[in-house]
Design a protein around this motif. Sequence first.
Motif, PDB file in Angstrom:
ATOM      1  N   PRO A  44       0.681  -1.097   0.037  1.00  0.00           N
ATOM      2  CA  PRO A  44      -0.268   0.248  -0.451  1.00  0.00           C
ATOM      3  C   PRO A  44       1.024   1.616   0.170  1.00  0.00           C
ATOM      4  CG  PRO A  44       0.007  -1.380   2.337  1.00  0.00           C
ATOM      5  CD  PRO A  44       0.646  -2.038   2.001  1.00  0.00           C
ATOM      6  N   HIS A  45       1.927   1.280   0.472  1.00  0.00           N
ATOM      7  CA  HIS A  45       2.666   1.956   0.022  1.00  0.00           C
ATOM      8  C   HIS A  45       3.459   2.247  -1.334  1.00  0.00           C
ATOM      9  CE1 HIS A  45       2.791   2.440   4.287  1.00  0.00           C
ATOM     10  NE2 HIS A  45       3.574   1.304   4.766  1.00  0.00           N
ATOM     11  N   MET A  46       3.394   2.036  -2.184  1.00  0.00           N
ATOM     12  CA  MET A  46       4.173   1.703  -3.622  1.00  0.00           C
ATOM     13  C   MET A  46       3.713   3.546  -4.730  1.00  0.00           C
ATOM     14  SD  MET A  46       6.520   0.286  -5.430  1.00  0.00           S
ATOM     15  CE  MET A  46       5.688   0.490  -7.300  1.00  0.00           C
ATOM     16  N   PRO A  47       4.417   4.187  -4.236  1.00  0.00           N
ATOM     17  CA  PRO A  47       4.365   4.695  -5.069  1.00  0.00           C
ATOM     18  C   PRO A  47       3.482   4.909  -6.404  1.00  0.00           C
ATOM     19  CG  PRO A  47       6.122   5.431  -4.864  1.00  0.00           C
ATOM     20  CD  PRO A  47       6.029   4.134  -4.255  1.00  0.00           C
ATOM     21  N   ASP A  48       3.046   5.932  -7.183  1.00  0.00           N
ATOM     22  CA  ASP A  48       2.711   5.742  -8.820  1.00  0.00           C
ATOM     23  C   ASP A  48       4.875   5.644  -9.449  1.00  0.00           C
ATOM     24  OD1 ASP A  48       1.650   6.394 -10.863  1.00  0.00           O
ATOM     25  OD2 ASP A  48       3.067   8.054 -11.165  1.00  0.00           O
ATOM     26  N   PRO A  49       4.757   4.809  -9.936  1.00  0.00           N
ATOM     27  CA  PRO A  49       6.145   4.989 -10.756  1.00  0.00           C
ATOM     28  C   PRO A  49       6.905   6.212 -11.504  1.00  0.00           C
ATOM     29  CG  PRO A  49       5.492   2.952 -11.046  1.00  0.00           C
ATOM     30  CD  PRO A  49       4.259   3.479 -10.531  1.00  0.00           C
ATOM     31  N   GLN A  50       5.336   7.062 -11.997  1.00  0.00           N
ATOM     32  CA  GLN A  50       5.847   8.264 -12.682  1.00  0.00           C
ATOM     33  C   GLN A  50       6.503   9.269 -11.212  1.00  0.00           C
ATOM     34  OE1 GLN A  50       5.780   9.198 -16.283  1.00  0.00           O
ATOM     35  NE2 GLN A  50       6.822  11.358 -15.574  1.00  0.00           N
ATOM     36  N   TRP A  51       5.794   9.328 -10.263  1.00  0.00           N
ATOM     37  CA  TRP A  51       5.762  10.108  -9.075  1.00  0.00           C
ATOM     38  C   TRP A  51       7.334   9.770  -9.074  1.00  0.00           C
ATOM     39  CZ3 TRP A  51       7.130   9.462  -4.234  1.00  0.00           C
ATOM     40  CH2 TRP A  51       7.702   9.526  -3.561  1.00  0.00           C
ATOM     41  N   ALA A  52       7.201   8.241  -8.228  1.00  0.00           N
ATOM     42  CA  ALA A  52       9.177   7.884  -8.233  1.00  0.00           C
ATOM     43  C   ALA A  52       9.843   7.907  -9.131  1.00  0.00           C
ATOM     44  CB  ALA A  52       8.600   6.872  -7.766  1.00  0.00           C
ATOM     45  N   PHE A  53       9.659   7.880 -10.003  1.00  0.00           N
ATOM     46  CA  PHE A  53      10.823   8.229 -11.057  1.00  0.00           C
ATOM     47  C   PHE A  53      11.528  10.175 -10.760  1.00  0.00           C
ATOM     48  CE2 PHE A  53      12.506  10.414 -14.768  1.00  0.00           C
ATOM     49  CZ  PHE A  53      13.861   9.212 -15.209  1.00  0.00           C
ATOM     50  N   GLU A  54       9.977  10.993 -10.665  1.00  0.00           N
ATOM     51  CA  GLU A  54      10.292  12.787 -11.225  1.00  0.00           C
ATOM     52  C   GLU A  54      11.124  12.743  -9.781  1.00  0.00           C
ATOM     53  OE1 GLU A  54       6.506  13.850 -12.317  1.00  0.00           O
ATOM     54  OE2 GLU A  54       6.729  13.245 -14.406  1.00  0.00           O
ATOM     55  N   CYS A  55      10.085  12.171  -8.965  1.00  0.00           N
ATOM     56  CA  CYS A  55      11.268  12.723  -7.158  1.00  0.00           C
ATOM     57  C   CYS A  55      12.315  12.124  -7.422  1.00  0.00           C
ATOM     58  CB  CYS A  55      10.220  11.512  -6.204  1.00  0.00           C
ATOM     59  SG  CYS A  55      10.541  11.995  -4.107  1.00  0.00           S
ATOM     60  N   SER A  56      12.886  11.217  -7.595  1.00  0.00           N
ATOM     61  CA  SER A  56      14.661  11.013  -7.468  1.00  0.00           C
ATOM     62  C   SER A  56      14.906  11.844  -8.474  1.00  0.00           C
ATOM     63  CB  SER A  56      14.874   9.617  -7.747  1.00  0.00           C
ATOM     64  OG  SER A  56      16.021   8.861  -6.957  1.00  0.00           O
ATOM     65  N   GLN A  57      14.626  11.834  -9.873  1.00  0.00           N
ATOM     66  CA  GLN A  57      15.380  12.989 -10.667  1.00  0.00           C
ATOM     67  C   GLN A  57      15.609  14.230 -11.151  1.00  0.00           C
ATOM     68  OE1 GLN A  57      13.245  13.631 -14.807  1.00  0.00           O
ATOM     69  NE2 GLN A  57      15.133  12.685 -15.838  1.00  0.00           N
ATOM     70  N   LYS A  58      14.811  14.954 -10.054  1.00  0.00           N
ATOM     71  CA  LYS A  58      15.075  15.854  -8.881  1.00  0.00           C
ATOM     72  C   LYS A  58      16.023  16.361  -7.793  1.00  0.00           C
ATOM     73  CE  LYS A  58      11.304  16.196  -5.409  1.00  0.00           C
ATOM     74  NZ  LYS A  58       9.664  17.322  -5.263  1.00  0.00           N
ATOM     75  N   GLU A  59      16.122  15.068  -7.616  1.00  0.00           N
ATOM     76  CA  GLU A  59      17.151  14.944  -6.517  1.00  0.00           C
ATOM     77  C   GLU A  59      18.461  15.554  -7.394  1.00  0.00           C
ATOM     78  OE1 GLU A  59      16.865  16.277  -4.096  1.00  0.00           O
ATOM     79  OE2 GLU A  59      14.953  16.735  -2.970  1.00  0.00           O
ATOM     80  N   SER A  60      18.888  14.819  -8.373  1.00  0.00           N
ATOM     81  CA  SER A  60      19.655  14.786  -9.550  1.00  0.00           C
ATOM     82  C   SER A  60      20.336  15.842 -10.115  1.00  0.00           C
ATOM     83  CB  SER A  60      20.459  13.534 -10.155  1.00  0.00           C
ATOM     84  OG  SER A  60      20.764  13.672 -11.478  1.00  0.00           O
ATOM     85  N   PRO A  61      21.747  15.850  -9.198  1.00  0.00           N
ATOM     86  CA  PRO A  61      22.212  17.161 -10.339  1.00  0.00           C
ATOM     87  C   PRO A  61      22.177  16.937 -12.007  1.00  0.00           C
ATOM     88  CG  PRO A  61      23.275  17.787  -8.361  1.00  0.00           C
ATOM     89  CD  PRO A  61      22.465  16.036  -8.822  1.00  0.00           C
ATOM     90  N   SER A  62      22.396  15.907 -12.027  1.00  0.00           N
ATOM     91  CA  SER A  62      22.758  14.900 -13.756  1.00  0.00           C
ATOM     92  C   SER A  62      21.497  14.835 -14.347  1.00  0.00           C
ATOM     93  CB  SER A  62      23.876  14.676 -13.580  1.00  0.00           C
ATOM     94  OG  SER A  62      23.454  13.563 -13.325  1.00  0.00           O
ATOM     95  N   GLY A  63      20.457  14.696 -13.257  1.00  0.00           N
ATOM     96  CA  GLY A  63      19.182  14.696 -13.902  1.00  0.00           C
ATOM     97  C   GLY A  63      19.212  12.793 -14.260  1.00  0.00           C
ATOM     98  N   ARG A  64      20.340  11.652 -13.523  1.00  0.00           N
ATOM     99  CA  ARG A  64      20.770  10.408 -14.002  1.00  0.00           C
ATOM    100  C   ARG A  64      19.860  10.082 -12.394  1.00  0.00           C
ATOM    101  NH1 ARG A  64      25.758   9.617 -13.940  1.00  0.00           N
ATOM    102  NH2 ARG A  64      25.705   7.528 -14.398  1.00  0.00           N
ATOM    103  N   VAL A  65      18.690   8.620 -13.151  1.00  0.00           N
ATOM    104  CA  VAL A  65      18.490   7.988 -12.331  1.00  0.00           C
ATOM    105  C   VAL A  65      19.040   6.362 -11.641  1.00  0.00           C
ATOM    106  CG1 VAL A  65      15.957   7.290 -11.207  1.00  0.00           C
ATOM    107  CG2 VAL A  65      16.418   9.428 -11.222  1.00  0.00           C
ATOM    108  N   MET A  66      18.664   5.848 -10.878  1.00  0.00           N
ATOM    109  CA  MET A  66      19.240   4.597 -10.551  1.00  0.00           C
ATOM    110  C   MET A  66      18.330   3.767  -9.901  1.00  0.00           C
ATOM    111  SD  MET A  66      22.942   3.954  -9.047  1.00  0.00           S
ATOM    112  CE  MET A  66      22.744   2.810  -8.965  1.00  0.00           C
ATOM    113  N   VAL A  67      18.048   2.212  -9.998  1.00  0.00           N
ATOM    114  CA  VAL A  67      17.682   1.503  -9.413  1.00  0.00           C
ATOM    115  C   VAL A  67      18.326   0.234  -9.158  1.00  0.00           C
ATOM    116  CG1 VAL A  67      15.276   1.894 -10.083  1.00  0.00           C
ATOM    117  CG2 VAL A  67      16.340   0.170 -11.315  1.00  0.00           C
ATOM    118  N   GLU A  68      17.816  -0.241  -7.741  1.00  0.00           N
ATOM    119  CA  GLU A  68      19.121  -1.220  -7.027  1.00  0.00           C
ATOM    120  C   GLU A  68      17.645  -2.469  -6.464  1.00  0.00           C
ATOM    121  OE1 GLU A  68      21.366   0.335  -3.806  1.00  0.00           O
ATOM    122  OE2 GLU A  68      22.244   0.584  -5.187  1.00  0.00           O
ATOM    123  N   LYS A  69      18.842  -3.674  -6.684  1.00  0.00           N
ATOM    124  CA  LYS A  69      17.310  -4.970  -5.860  1.00  0.00           C
ATOM    125  C   LYS A  69      17.670  -4.327  -4.242  1.00  0.00           C
ATOM    126  CE  LYS A  69      16.918  -9.216  -4.579  1.00  0.00           C
ATOM    127  NZ  LYS A  69      16.783 -10.820  -5.029  1.00  0.00           N
TER     128      LYS A  69
END
Length: 398
Positions: free
Chosen positions: A155-180
């Motif tokens: 139930p805590h799972m956010p919308d993927p679009q929101w999650a990607f944008e939330c993470s990307q905006k905190e990157s000075p280079s606009g780069r995002v990664m995922v890991e297990k």
Amino acid sequence: MESIPVLQRASEMGLYVLAVDANPQAPGFAHAHESVIGCVYTPEKSVAALNKWSAKGGKPHGVICAAVDAPGTVAAVADHFGLTAVSAETARLATDKKAMKDRFKECGIPIPWYREIFSADELAQLLADQQETLVIKPVDSRGARGVLRLVYGSPHMPDPQWAFECSQKESPSGRVMVEKYLHGPQVSTEGFVVNGQCFCPGFSDRNYEFLDRFAPNIIENGGDLPSFLDQDTQDAVKELSGKAAIALGIENSMFKGDMVVHEGRPYVIEMAARLSGGYFCSHEIPWNTGVDFVSTAIRLALGEAPAPENMIPPFQKGVAQRYLFPKPGKVTAIEGVEEARKMDGISMLEIRTAVGEAISPATSHPARAGVVMARAETREEAIKRVEAAVAAIKIVTA
């Protein structure tokens, strides 16, 4: 604020301390002999500012950063003035999480599965394909900014679009990664590489009791020392920390590792080439082990080789740290602080807000409203003491 103990320790060692910050009102300036205006996150600005300072006849003999993830500036200053520090390449690897993981993979260092991603659609597809918990994070940020735990089907799972944008905006280079996300105890390590030999006196169990409360953000709530892990596991984590540091090219300098023990095996989550924040290096490690960690790091930065016995813990005593997380809103009262200060074993209590200030939702580590640290002969007693102090403090918001 968390850099101040390092400035103080350098002064106590009889050194002339020069502090660099872009903020003319930086609190650390009051604890230095002299200050220079220069952005610690922009290497060329700090080098230019220090070069201008040195034109007056001075020359730095060592450079170090603490509680700020700025090894790139340390490397640039060291290169310019011929000082001992990590190289520019090591600094790059230590601040680019994708490049770091690539290097670890090349060197056979155990790490979680990872991938750089470029869109929310790619994130959604990965979640659908893997159907397991992933962590999304900026490639080049710090302080848990934009780091989210994505629990598939939760139930805590956010919308993927929101999650990607939330993470990307905190990157000075606009780069995002995922890991297990690897389930298991997480550990903070901190140590030194000295002439190819690794010493790891810093070892703290990280406290993530509020994973659900702050979901999907991953907010740490302090830690406990000594570790509850058995000695063989601790030794394996320390050995891996040293190998990871060497894989990044760290030589005659310090390292700070974020580790996890998954199914009995240690893995590296991240490795920093600097002194830690959170008062880990300046308070927790000395209280827990008797090792004067900061002075050893300073001596390494001055080009000295500390004696091995100065980096090996003579004892293990209890230390526990917790943070304060009031409800969001405007602070109307702060109560119980003096009562908590007087409790047995409370060795530090720092309030980071004031009446009239606004408390925002906790989405990263800088959002913490205060910190409490306790000492005792045992880990269990230290935890009991710090939790009693936290319970006594009331930061009231409306």
